[in-house]
Design a protein around this motif. Sequence first.
Motif: not given
Length: 210
Positions: A23-29, A40-57
């Motif tokens: 889980x990449x919290x507030x991933x920027x660019x 992690x490759x095709x068998x892994x997963x990366x969650x690019x998590x943008x908190x709603x508190x900063x989604x409007x930036x």
Amino acid sequence: MYPQSAQSALMRFARAETGFTVIDVYPGDGHWTGLFSDVVGPDGRVCSFVPAEVAHLDNDPVGRSRALAKKPGRENVLAVSADLMALPRSAPTADVVWLHLFYHDLHTALLQARGATPADFNRGVHGWLRRGGFYVIVDHAAAAGTGTRSAGSLHRIDPAVVREEVEAAGFVLDAESSLLANHGDPHPSKVFHPSIKGRTDRFAYRFVKP
């Protein structure tokens, strides 16, 4: 961004492996999301998590996250935006939670606008991670003893406070790195000041969930 050697060292420090969920919290660019996606490759997963508190930036973090997830070869990227404390309902159990230059923001009014606190967030991370999982934090260092006073104004935080808060949530410090340390950094300076931008004194902690 960091030189290639430093990026590689930080990725090793994060301990992500093939098949992991990160889980990449507030991933920027999305730079780190992309690097973890490769690891992690095709068998892994990366969650690019943008908190709603900063989604409007203005830099449109949600749009960037979704665009990255649609790129060829990024099928293992999941773009998520929700309230900071809603992540457990939005993402799978993780092996690594990664915060790059974000932890100090937990002490700002913006991130606390919907009721979240650093203590709540750290307990949430503890719940999101599997046993033996890693919570990795890289941030701009404030002068020792200044606590969280410059979190909003200078975008810095005292590393000792980070360790104290994270350990209070049940984590154990597994490793720390001085890779990004800069002892010539005048800590009272804002991180965006031209004299220090991109060269701030930074700390890296890796905590483990016992």
